[in-house]
Design a protein around this motif. Structure first.
Motif, PDB file in Angstrom:
ATOM      1  N   GLU A 109      43.703  43.745  42.823  1.00  0.00           N
ATOM      2  CA  GLU A 109      43.901  42.787  41.737  1.00  0.00           C
ATOM      3  C   GLU A 109      43.750  43.466  40.380  1.00  0.00           C
ATOM      4  O   GLU A 109      44.566  43.258  39.470  1.00  0.00           O
ATOM      5  N   ARG A 110      42.712  44.291  40.239  1.00  0.00           N
ATOM      6  CA  ARG A 110      42.468  44.944  38.949  1.00  0.00           C
ATOM      7  C   ARG A 110      43.566  45.932  38.606  1.00  0.00           C
ATOM      8  O   ARG A 110      43.966  46.066  37.437  1.00  0.00           O
ATOM      9  N   LEU A 111      44.077  46.643  39.599  1.00  0.00           N
ATOM     10  CA  LEU A 111      45.159  47.594  39.363  1.00  0.00           C
ATOM     11  C   LEU A 111      46.446  46.885  38.959  1.00  0.00           C
ATOM     12  O   LEU A 111      47.159  47.334  38.058  1.00  0.00           O
ATOM     13  N   PHE A 112      46.738  45.783  39.630  1.00  0.00           N
ATOM     14  CA  PHE A 112      47.927  45.006  39.269  1.00  0.00           C
ATOM     15  C   PHE A 112      47.852  44.546  37.812  1.00  0.00           C
ATOM     16  O   PHE A 112      48.807  44.697  37.041  1.00  0.00           O
ATOM     17  N   LYS A 113      46.716  43.965  37.446  1.00  0.00           N
ATOM     18  CA  LYS A 113      46.566  43.447  36.089  1.00  0.00           C
ATOM     19  C   LYS A 113      46.641  44.575  35.070  1.00  0.00           C
ATOM     20  O   LYS A 113      47.270  44.443  34.010  1.00  0.00           O
ATOM     21  N   ALA A 114      46.004  45.690  35.396  1.00  0.00           N
ATOM     22  CA  ALA A 114      46.029  46.836  34.486  1.00  0.00           C
ATOM     23  C   ALA A 114      47.459  47.320  34.258  1.00  0.00           C
ATOM     24  O   ALA A 114      47.848  47.634  33.124  1.00  0.00           O
ATOM     25  N   TYR A 115      48.229  47.360  35.323  1.00  0.00           N
ATOM     26  CA  TYR A 115      49.593  47.905  35.242  1.00  0.00           C
ATOM     27  C   TYR A 115      50.547  46.942  34.546  1.00  0.00           C
ATOM     28  O   TYR A 115      51.241  47.320  33.598  1.00  0.00           O
ATOM     29  N   LEU A 160      38.352  51.230  35.706  1.00  0.00           N
ATOM     30  CA  LEU A 160      38.754  50.041  36.458  1.00  0.00           C
ATOM     31  C   LEU A 160      37.893  49.877  37.706  1.00  0.00           C
ATOM     32  O   LEU A 160      37.524  48.757  38.078  1.00  0.00           O
ATOM     33  N   ALA A 161      37.577  51.000  38.349  1.00  0.00           N
ATOM     34  CA  ALA A 161      36.741  50.955  39.557  1.00  0.00           C
ATOM     35  C   ALA A 161      35.355  50.419  39.244  1.00  0.00           C
ATOM     36  O   ALA A 161      34.804  49.591  39.984  1.00  0.00           O
ATOM     37  N   VAL A 162      34.787  50.871  38.151  1.00  0.00           N
ATOM     38  CA  VAL A 162      33.452  50.409  37.752  1.00  0.00           C
ATOM     39  C   VAL A 162      33.484  48.905  37.466  1.00  0.00           C
ATOM     40  O   VAL A 162      32.536  48.170  37.781  1.00  0.00           O
ATOM     41  N   GLU A 163      34.567  48.436  36.887  1.00  0.00           N
ATOM     42  CA  GLU A 163      34.689  47.022  36.555  1.00  0.00           C
ATOM     43  C   GLU A 163      34.636  46.121  37.789  1.00  0.00           C
ATOM     44  O   GLU A 163      34.228  44.961  37.698  1.00  0.00           O
ATOM     45  N   VAL A 164      35.056  46.648  38.938  1.00  0.00           N
ATOM     46  CA  VAL A 164      35.010  45.826  40.159  1.00  0.00           C
ATOM     47  C   VAL A 164      33.768  46.131  40.993  1.00  0.00           C
ATOM     48  O   VAL A 164      33.647  45.662  42.122  1.00  0.00           O
TER      49      VAL A 164
END
Length: 236
Positions: free
Chosen positions: A119-125, A141-145
């Protein structure tokens, strides 16, 4: 019951498909007994990261379109995404090879954070225009999740996690997957593309009925309609 999903971070229909499956799962009475597993798939393994090129320019070059045609295609997908509550900004998208991000996803799966990382990667991209091949960005991004920063950074160059990416791609070839998103429910039922919520709901009901009782073989439940998808030739 397991749902395996082959997808690529740069596939706009994969994010839409994620939302539609989630909508179906929200109304599914057995949702607490469903495990979602994200599988790696690379639409363009040879894509070169290029910070000086817009995604419209990249698509124009690879598909033989004009830049205007590529921008219009992006506008159409943006409108589709809005219907599922997603915000796309193709003018911000960074042309970046996705392999390193998939290694991070594989690490996240080992920590029970696969869905959150996807989910975080999709939103980031698609929404934020983040550089998803940049190590510092990916660690952030990893730390955020909720993932460990040092372990996340190690995963980006990990042969172990890279092998898992390769294995996922091999499995997709064995299943005959030609486009993503591709969903396999209970190792038996397949749904191709970002199908409507109703199609996912029916697939959930069907697969639940014989959950864990038959040998794995994929039966297509996509129906007559074509679900939006990106194929292995990079066509979306």
């Amino acid at each position: 019951m397991k749902i395996e999903i082959w997808s690529d971070i740069m596939c706009p229909f994969c994010y839409i498909g994620k939302r539609r499956l989630e909508a179906a799962l929200a109304e599914f009475p057995h949702k607490d007994d469903v495990e979602v597993v994200w599988k790696s798939f690379l639409l363009n393994p040879d894509m070169k990261t290029d910070l000086d090129k817009s995604i419209a320019q990249y698509l124009a070059e690879t598909k033989g379109w004009t830049v205007e045609q590529a921008e219009e295609a992006g506008n159409q997908v943006t409108e589709m995404a809005k219907e599922d509550g997603l915000e796309y900004h193709f003018d911000k998208v960074v042309v970046a090879n996705g392999r390193v991000a998939h290694r991070l996803l594989q690490y996240a799966k080992t920590e029970g954070k696969g869905d959150a990382m996807k989910e975080r990667l999709f939103k980031a991209y698609f929404t934020e225009g983040a550089h998803t091949a940049d190590p510092d960005t990916l660690v952030k991004l990893a730390v955020e999740v909720g993932l460990d920063a040092s372990k996340a950074r190690e995963s980006l160059d990990s042969k172990e996690f890279d092998l898992l990416v390769t294995q996922d791609i091999y499995e997709s070839h064995q299943l005959g997957v030609r486009g993503v998103p591709f969903f396999v429910l209970n190792e038996k039922y397949g749904v191709s593309g970002a199908q409507p919520k109703e199609t996912f709901a029916q697939a959930l009901e069907t697969s639940w009925k014989d959950y864990a009782q038959e040998k794995p073989t994929v039966q297509d439940l996509s129906g007559d309609g074509d679900g939006a998808a990106c194929d292995v030739d990079g066509n979306c």
